[in-house]
Design a protein around this motif. Structure first.
Motif, PDB file in Angstrom:
ATOM      1  N   THR A 101       0.876  -1.164   0.000  1.00 25.41           N
ATOM      2  CA  THR A 101       0.000   0.000   0.000  1.00 25.41           C
ATOM      3  C   THR A 101       0.911   1.209   0.000  1.00 25.41           C
ATOM      4  OG1 THR A 101      -1.657  -1.189   1.272  1.00 25.41           O
ATOM      5  CG2 THR A 101      -1.844   1.205   1.223  1.00 25.41           C
ATOM      6  N   VAL A 102       0.783   2.017  -1.037  1.00 27.90           N
ATOM      7  CA  VAL A 102       1.666   3.165  -1.196  1.00 27.90           C
ATOM      8  C   VAL A 102       0.820   4.369  -1.596  1.00 27.90           C
ATOM      9  CG1 VAL A 102       3.630   4.089  -2.479  1.00 27.90           C
ATOM     10  CG2 VAL A 102       3.566   1.674  -1.909  1.00 27.90           C
ATOM     11  N   ASP A 103       0.934   5.446  -0.844  1.00 27.29           N
ATOM     12  CA  ASP A 103       0.212   6.666  -1.188  1.00 27.29           C
ATOM     13  C   ASP A 103       0.923   7.463  -2.275  1.00 27.29           C
ATOM     14  OD1 ASP A 103      -1.826   6.211   0.661  1.00 27.29           O
ATOM     15  OD2 ASP A 103      -0.725   7.195   2.272  1.00 27.29           O
ATOM     16  N   ARG A 104       2.230   7.388  -2.294  1.00 27.55           N
ATOM     17  CA  ARG A 104       3.018   8.203  -3.215  1.00 27.55           C
ATOM     18  C   ARG A 104       3.198   7.468  -4.550  1.00 27.55           C
ATOM     19  NH1 ARG A 104       8.925  10.674  -2.048  1.00 27.55           N
ATOM     20  NH2 ARG A 104       8.951  11.859  -3.962  1.00 27.55           N
ATOM     21  N   GLN A 105       2.449   7.909  -5.550  1.00 28.55           N
ATOM     22  CA  GLN A 105       2.520   7.302  -6.876  1.00 28.55           C
ATOM     23  C   GLN A 105       2.567   8.400  -7.930  1.00 28.55           C
ATOM     24  OE1 GLN A 105      -0.126   4.018  -7.687  1.00 28.55           O
ATOM     25  NE2 GLN A 105      -0.460   3.646  -5.515  1.00 28.55           N
ATOM     26  N   TRP A 106       3.268   8.099  -9.004  1.00 27.68           N
ATOM     27  CA  TRP A 106       3.439   9.055 -10.093  1.00 27.68           C
ATOM     28  C   TRP A 106       3.190   8.367 -11.427  1.00 27.68           C
ATOM     29  CZ3 TRP A 106       4.942  13.963  -8.607  1.00 27.68           C
ATOM     30  CH2 TRP A 106       5.494  14.082  -7.348  1.00 27.68           C
ATOM     31  N   HIS A 107       2.641   9.096 -12.378  1.00 29.39           N
ATOM     32  CA  HIS A 107       2.608   8.680 -13.775  1.00 29.39           C
ATOM     33  C   HIS A 107       3.729   9.450 -14.450  1.00 29.39           C
ATOM     34  CE1 HIS A 107      -1.073   6.263 -14.101  1.00 29.39           C
ATOM     35  NE2 HIS A 107      -1.507   7.004 -13.109  1.00 29.39           N
ATOM     36  N   ILE A 108       4.696   8.728 -15.003  1.00 28.75           N
ATOM     37  CA  ILE A 108       5.848   9.392 -15.620  1.00 28.75           C
ATOM     38  C   ILE A 108       5.886   9.111 -17.123  1.00 28.75           C
ATOM     39  CG2 ILE A 108       7.165   9.379 -13.466  1.00 28.75           C
ATOM     40  CD1 ILE A 108       8.781   7.004 -14.571  1.00 28.75           C
ATOM     41  N   TRP A 109       6.592   9.943 -17.836  1.00 30.23           N
ATOM     42  CA  TRP A 109       6.723   9.862 -19.292  1.00 30.23           C
ATOM     43  C   TRP A 109       5.370   9.898 -19.994  1.00 30.23           C
ATOM     44  CZ3 TRP A 109      10.834  11.103 -21.888  1.00 30.23           C
ATOM     45  CH2 TRP A 109      12.080  10.998 -21.266  1.00 30.23           C
ATOM     46  N   ARG A 110       4.471  10.730 -19.489  1.00 28.72           N
ATOM     47  CA  ARG A 110       3.165  10.890 -20.128  1.00 28.72           C
ATOM     48  C   ARG A 110       3.314  11.462 -21.535  1.00 28.72           C
ATOM     49  NH1 ARG A 110      -0.380   8.835 -20.721  1.00 28.72           N
ATOM     50  NH2 ARG A 110      -1.956  10.444 -20.764  1.00 28.72           N
ATOM     51  N   SER A 111       4.428  12.124 -21.797  1.00 34.46           N
ATOM     52  CA  SER A 111       4.659  12.652 -23.151  1.00 34.46           C
ATOM     53  C   SER A 111       4.732  11.530 -24.178  1.00 34.46           C
ATOM     54  CB  SER A 111       5.948  13.475 -23.193  1.00 34.46           C
ATOM     55  OG  SER A 111       7.060  12.679 -22.798  1.00 34.46           O
ATOM     56  N   ASP A 112       5.043  10.309 -23.741  1.00 34.26           N
ATOM     57  CA  ASP A 112       5.101   9.134 -24.620  1.00 34.26           C
ATOM     58  C   ASP A 112       3.844   8.272 -24.508  1.00 34.26           C
ATOM     59  OD1 ASP A 112       7.616   9.623 -25.628  1.00 34.26           O
ATOM     60  OD2 ASP A 112       8.597   7.962 -24.604  1.00 34.26           O
ATOM     61  N   GLY A 113       2.874   8.696 -23.728  1.00 30.80           N
ATOM     62  CA  GLY A 113       1.727   7.862 -23.392  1.00 30.80           C
ATOM     63  C   GLY A 113       0.926   7.379 -24.589  1.00 30.80           C
ATOM     64  N   ALA A 114       0.300   6.229 -24.416  1.00 27.88           N
ATOM     65  CA  ALA A 114      -0.571   5.647 -25.445  1.00 27.88           C
ATOM     66  C   ALA A 114      -1.739   6.593 -25.715  1.00 27.88           C
ATOM     67  CB  ALA A 114      -1.094   4.287 -24.979  1.00 27.88           C
ATOM     68  N   SER A 115      -2.069   6.776 -26.975  1.00 26.04           N
ATOM     69  CA  SER A 115      -3.158   7.689 -27.347  1.00 26.04           C
ATOM     70  C   SER A 115      -4.514   7.208 -26.818  1.00 26.04           C
ATOM     71  CB  SER A 115      -3.222   7.835 -28.870  1.00 26.04           C
ATOM     72  OG  SER A 115      -3.500   6.580 -29.464  1.00 26.04           O
ATOM     73  N   TRP A 116      -4.639   5.928 -26.565  1.00 26.03           N
ATOM     74  CA  TRP A 116      -5.911   5.342 -26.167  1.00 26.03           C
ATOM     75  C   TRP A 116      -6.105   5.234 -24.656  1.00 26.03           C
ATOM     76  CZ3 TRP A 116      -4.392   1.053 -23.577  1.00 26.03           C
ATOM     77  CH2 TRP A 116      -3.185   0.477 -23.945  1.00 26.03           C
ATOM     78  N   TYR A 117      -5.132   5.740 -23.854  1.00 25.84           N
ATOM     79  CA  TYR A 117      -5.284   5.653 -22.396  1.00 25.84           C
ATOM     80  C   TYR A 117      -4.886   6.964 -21.750  1.00 25.84           C
ATOM     81  CZ  TYR A 117      -4.773   4.435 -17.539  1.00 25.84           C
ATOM     82  OH  TYR A 117      -4.897   4.422 -16.189  1.00 25.84           O
ATOM     83  N   ASP A 118      -5.764   7.480 -20.901  1.00 26.32           N
ATOM     84  CA  ASP A 118      -5.502   8.700 -20.148  1.00 26.32           C
ATOM     85  C   ASP A 118      -5.777   8.399 -18.675  1.00 26.32           C
ATOM     86  OD1 ASP A 118      -5.484  11.169 -18.884  1.00 26.32           O
ATOM     87  OD2 ASP A 118      -6.691  12.158 -20.410  1.00 26.32           O
ATOM     88  N   PRO A 119      -4.744   8.401 -17.821  1.00 29.50           N
ATOM     89  CA  PRO A 119      -4.959   8.035 -16.416  1.00 29.50           C
ATOM     90  C   PRO A 119      -5.857   9.010 -15.652  1.00 29.50           C
ATOM     91  CG  PRO A 119      -2.721   8.810 -16.753  1.00 29.50           C
ATOM     92  CD  PRO A 119      -3.343   8.698 -18.107  1.00 29.50           C
TER      93      PRO A 119
END
Length: 133
Positions: A101-119
């Motif tokens: 269980t971790v509160d500290r989470q990041w989405h990184i390299w969103r500049s490369d993210g899949a066009s079909w998924y947005d967190p």
């Protein structure tokens, strides 16, 4: 103690460490390597990780200069990634067997993210499989 294993169960590790931060990496390399929108990873000290079985089945792939991904040669599961001489290894959390269980989470390299998924977009969550048609 963290424990992890591959899909077929032939390779397993233990890490005498805790997960303090999780990164969900959306870089193109992680997406292609995992066949998914992102790869969830956590850094742990290299000297705290030990292979408990199947180390001889591990294979390595240098996915970018100095970065090696270690995977089971039988089922293909990626278990860790590491950089030459770095103090940490990156556990591939999809292979983690221990609950965390971790509160500290990041989405990184969103500049490369899949066009079909947005967190940032919420989608329905189902406990198991698709609903009946």
């Amino acid at each position: 103690m963290l424990r992890g294993s591959c899909l077929c169960g032939r390779v397993a590790y233990e890490a005498e460490a805790t997960v303090e931060t999780i990164a969900h990496c959306h870089c193109e390399t992680c997406r292609k390597a995992h066949g998914a929108a992102f790869s969830s990873i956590a850094a742990v000290p290299r000297d705290r990780v030990r292979w408990v079985r199947g180390e001889d089945l591990l294979r390595a792939y240098e996915s970018s200069p100095g970065k090696v991904r270690r995977f089971c040669s039988v089922c293909g599961s990626q278990l860790i990634a590491e950089r030459d001489g770095g103090p940490n290894v990156m556990l591939r959390l999809g292979c983690l067997d221990s609950p965390v269980t971790v509160d500290r989470q990041w989405h990184i390299w969103r500049s490369d993210g899949a066009s079909w998924y947005d967190p940032s977009v919420a989608h329905p969550e189902l406990a198991e499989g698709f609903p009946p048609a």
